[in-house]
Design an enzyme around this catalytic site. Sequence first.
Site, PDB file in Angstrom:
ATOM      1  N   ARG A   1       0.822  -1.208   0.000  1.00 44.51           N
ATOM      2  CA  ARG A   1       0.000   0.000   0.000  1.00 44.51           C
ATOM      3  C   ARG A   1       0.854   1.256   0.000  1.00 44.51           C
ATOM      4  O   ARG A   1       0.325   2.364  -0.112  1.00 44.51           O
ATOM      5  CB  ARG A   1      -0.912   0.020   1.238  1.00 44.51           C
ATOM      6  CG  ARG A   1      -2.065  -0.944   1.101  1.00 44.51           C
ATOM      7  CD  ARG A   1      -2.982  -0.840   2.294  1.00 44.51           C
ATOM      8  NE  ARG A   1      -4.144  -1.703   2.111  1.00 44.51           N
ATOM      9  CZ  ARG A   1      -4.967  -2.063   3.091  1.00 44.51           C
ATOM     10  NH1 ARG A   1      -4.758  -1.625   4.315  1.00 44.51           N
ATOM     11  NH2 ARG A   1      -5.991  -2.842   2.843  1.00 44.51           N
TER      12      ARG A   1
ATOM     13  N   GLU B   1      -0.750  -8.846  -5.675  1.00 47.64           N
ATOM     14  CA  GLU B   1      -2.081  -9.363  -6.011  1.00 47.64           C
ATOM     15  C   GLU B   1      -2.039 -10.817  -6.455  1.00 47.64           C
ATOM     16  O   GLU B   1      -2.935 -11.599  -6.131  1.00 47.64           O
ATOM     17  CB  GLU B   1      -2.735  -8.493  -7.089  1.00 47.64           C
ATOM     18  CG  GLU B   1      -3.096  -7.094  -6.630  1.00 47.64           C
ATOM     19  CD  GLU B   1      -4.006  -7.078  -5.413  1.00 47.64           C
ATOM     20  OE1 GLU B   1      -4.709  -8.074  -5.183  1.00 47.64           O
ATOM     21  OE2 GLU B   1      -3.990  -6.075  -4.693  1.00 47.64           O
TER      22      GLU B   1
ATOM     23  N   THR C   1      -5.341 -16.468  -0.999  1.00 49.39           N
ATOM     24  CA  THR C   1      -4.310 -16.618   0.017  1.00 49.39           C
ATOM     25  C   THR C   1      -4.465 -15.517   1.055  1.00 49.39           C
ATOM     26  O   THR C   1      -4.626 -14.350   0.706  1.00 49.39           O
ATOM     27  CB  THR C   1      -2.911 -16.521  -0.633  1.00 49.39           C
ATOM     28  OG1 THR C   1      -2.811 -17.516  -1.648  1.00 49.39           O
ATOM     29  CG2 THR C   1      -1.817 -16.719   0.396  1.00 49.39           C
TER      30      THR C   1
ATOM     31  N   LEU D   1       3.617 -22.132  -1.173  1.00 45.67           N
ATOM     32  CA  LEU D   1       2.479 -21.211  -1.248  1.00 45.67           C
ATOM     33  C   LEU D   1       1.285 -21.808  -1.997  1.00 45.67           C
ATOM     34  O   LEU D   1       0.153 -21.383  -1.795  1.00 45.67           O
ATOM     35  CB  LEU D   1       2.899 -19.894  -1.902  1.00 45.67           C
ATOM     36  CG  LEU D   1       1.934 -18.716  -1.747  1.00 45.67           C
ATOM     37  CD1 LEU D   1       1.644 -18.434  -0.270  1.00 45.67           C
ATOM     38  CD2 LEU D   1       2.478 -17.462  -2.404  1.00 45.67           C
ATOM     39  N   GLY D   2       1.557 -22.816  -2.846  1.00 51.74           N
ATOM     40  CA  GLY D   2       0.444 -23.455  -3.553  1.00 51.74           C
ATOM     41  C   GLY D   2       0.037 -22.756  -4.832  1.00 51.74           C
ATOM     42  O   GLY D   2       0.532 -21.662  -5.139  1.00 51.74           O
ATOM     43  N   TYR D   3      -0.867 -23.376  -5.566  1.00 53.26           N
ATOM     44  CA  TYR D   3      -1.330 -22.858  -6.866  1.00 53.26           C
ATOM     45  C   TYR D   3      -0.139 -22.364  -7.688  1.00 53.26           C
ATOM     46  O   TYR D   3      -0.003 -21.169  -7.985  1.00 53.26           O
ATOM     47  CB  TYR D   3      -2.358 -21.744  -6.676  1.00 53.26           C
ATOM     48  CG  TYR D   3      -3.722 -22.214  -6.231  1.00 53.26           C
ATOM     49  CD1 TYR D   3      -4.137 -23.534  -6.450  1.00 53.26           C
ATOM     50  CD2 TYR D   3      -4.607 -21.351  -5.601  1.00 53.26           C
ATOM     51  CE1 TYR D   3      -5.388 -23.964  -6.038  1.00 53.26           C
ATOM     52  CE2 TYR D   3      -5.869 -21.778  -5.196  1.00 53.26           C
ATOM     53  CZ  TYR D   3      -6.247 -23.082  -5.407  1.00 53.26           C
ATOM     54  OH  TYR D   3      -7.487 -23.509  -5.005  1.00 53.26           O
TER      55      TYR D   3
ATOM     56  N   TYR E   1     -10.685  -9.713 -11.136  1.00 58.75           N
ATOM     57  CA  TYR E   1     -10.328  -9.146  -9.831  1.00 58.75           C
ATOM     58  C   TYR E   1      -8.967  -8.453  -9.902  1.00 58.75           C
ATOM     59  O   TYR E   1      -8.821  -7.283  -9.509  1.00 58.75           O
ATOM     60  CB  TYR E   1     -10.285 -10.216  -8.715  1.00 58.75           C
ATOM     61  CG  TYR E   1      -9.522  -9.673  -7.547  1.00 58.75           C
ATOM     62  CD1 TYR E   1     -10.102  -8.762  -6.676  1.00 58.75           C
ATOM     63  CD2 TYR E   1      -8.158  -9.950  -7.383  1.00 58.75           C
ATOM     64  CE1 TYR E   1      -9.382  -8.157  -5.671  1.00 58.75           C
ATOM     65  CE2 TYR E   1      -7.430  -9.351  -6.385  1.00 58.75           C
ATOM     66  CZ  TYR E   1      -8.039  -8.466  -5.523  1.00 58.75           C
ATOM     67  OH  TYR E   1      -7.320  -7.854  -4.549  1.00 58.75           O
TER      68      TYR E   1
ATOM     69  N   ASP F   1     -13.740  -9.551  -4.773  1.00 59.49           N
ATOM     70  CA  ASP F   1     -13.107 -10.753  -4.231  1.00 59.49           C
ATOM     71  C   ASP F   1     -14.061 -11.375  -3.213  1.00 59.49           C
ATOM     72  O   ASP F   1     -15.219 -10.957  -3.095  1.00 59.49           O
ATOM     73  CB  ASP F   1     -11.754 -10.401  -3.602  1.00 59.49           C
ATOM     74  CG  ASP F   1     -11.936  -9.650  -2.298  1.00 59.49           C
ATOM     75  OD1 ASP F   1     -12.975  -8.989  -2.132  1.00 59.49           O
ATOM     76  OD2 ASP F   1     -11.036  -9.730  -1.438  1.00 59.49           O
TER      77      ASP F   1
ATOM     78  N   CYS G   1     -21.096  -7.409  14.419  1.00 60.28           N
ATOM     79  CA  CYS G   1     -22.186  -6.521  14.011  1.00 60.28           C
ATOM     80  C   CYS G   1     -22.495  -5.401  15.016  1.00 60.28           C
ATOM     81  O   CYS G   1     -22.770  -4.270  14.601  1.00 60.28           O
ATOM     82  CB  CYS G   1     -23.447  -7.333  13.710  1.00 60.28           C
ATOM     83  SG  CYS G   1     -23.253  -8.440  12.296  1.00 60.28           S
TER      84      CYS G   1
END
Length: 347
Positions: free
Chosen positions: A29, A41, A47, A84-86, A124, A142, A203
């Site tokens: 950021r 991203e 993740t 980390l996967g994928y 996204y 997302d 809430c």
Amino acid sequence: MSQKLSENQAFSNQIISWYRQNPRDLPWRNTHDPYKIWLSEIILQQTRVAQGMPYYYAFSENYPSVQDLAEAPESEVLRLWQGLGYYSRARNLHFCAKYIWFELKGKFPSTYDELIKLKGVGSYTAAAISSFAFGEVRAVVDGNVFRVLARYFGISTDIASGKGKTEFEALANQLISRDNPGEYNQAIMDFGSRMCVPKNPDCPNCPLKSSCFAFSKNMISDLPVKINKTKIKDRALNYLIIRCGNRWVWKQRSSGDIWTGLFDFPEIDHNPFSSQHPAQQYPKNYKHILSHQKLTATFSEVEIPEQEAQKLEEWCETQGYSLVEENHIEYLAKPKLIVNFLTDQGF
DNA sequence: AATTCGGGGGG
DNA sequence: CCCCCAGAATT
């Protein structure tokens, strides 16, 4: 100004107001560098921030620019992604870095329409990069956004369906701040991940509760609607570790199956060695859960005498396997299951 | 529209 | 055990 429009504006104003009072300090950021934002991203797809954070730092330090990533070997990129996967994310990331550096001469795509053409960049991620790095008015949708909008506006369309994706994206693009689209996108995702959480959301302390459909109708636990059809299949992996001196036979996994590009071992069937030399099986079974497969792995080991080294080398050549020195194993990108096994063996 | 891609965290 | 996570590509 229509009532609808002012209601939408009230929603986005409150989301941004909450965000400004509860900001998280995240490293991606603090920049408008599209490369760093793209990197973050891709890492954060499916993740959690906490899980992806160390990988973001590792990639930022090893590859500070798209040029550094483009010039790196894919084996190194996959090794850095290990755990980390994928893994197609890492391969696509590297492919696009090469494309941007060598084909586009380093000029990073700067609009939603250009970004979404990149491998691994969908609606996204294109919305995220275009709004965060370039200020384009393009709403992200997302898992957080699905949840916040479904609850606040009382939308019960299945968020896993194509209809739901279209419907929520249209609504999100009506709500997004025209003046500050990037901040609005950050804000609604942060709100979803910290306030409007999936289970037991806070809430009573929510600034939007008075106008929230789900809160007023006591339907918080009913929204969003997500129809999950994935069924998990059981799968056995019976590995054979073929050793010759301090070299092991490793197999780089090919496409069309899990763990493409990563290294594991041949499976025990159809090898010419285990019938002639005693193969010893490790006592422990390894269970490993993927999103769509439940794996149970066994490991056996066979030692090939040095006299048969040439025969082994030739067999590896025909099979596309690699004979890897023990001290090089740490540099191979490996599935977590294999890392777990190696750790138990003292590696 | 349905399936396939990882791994970890929380209730 | 379940669901979810700053989703996307392929079939």
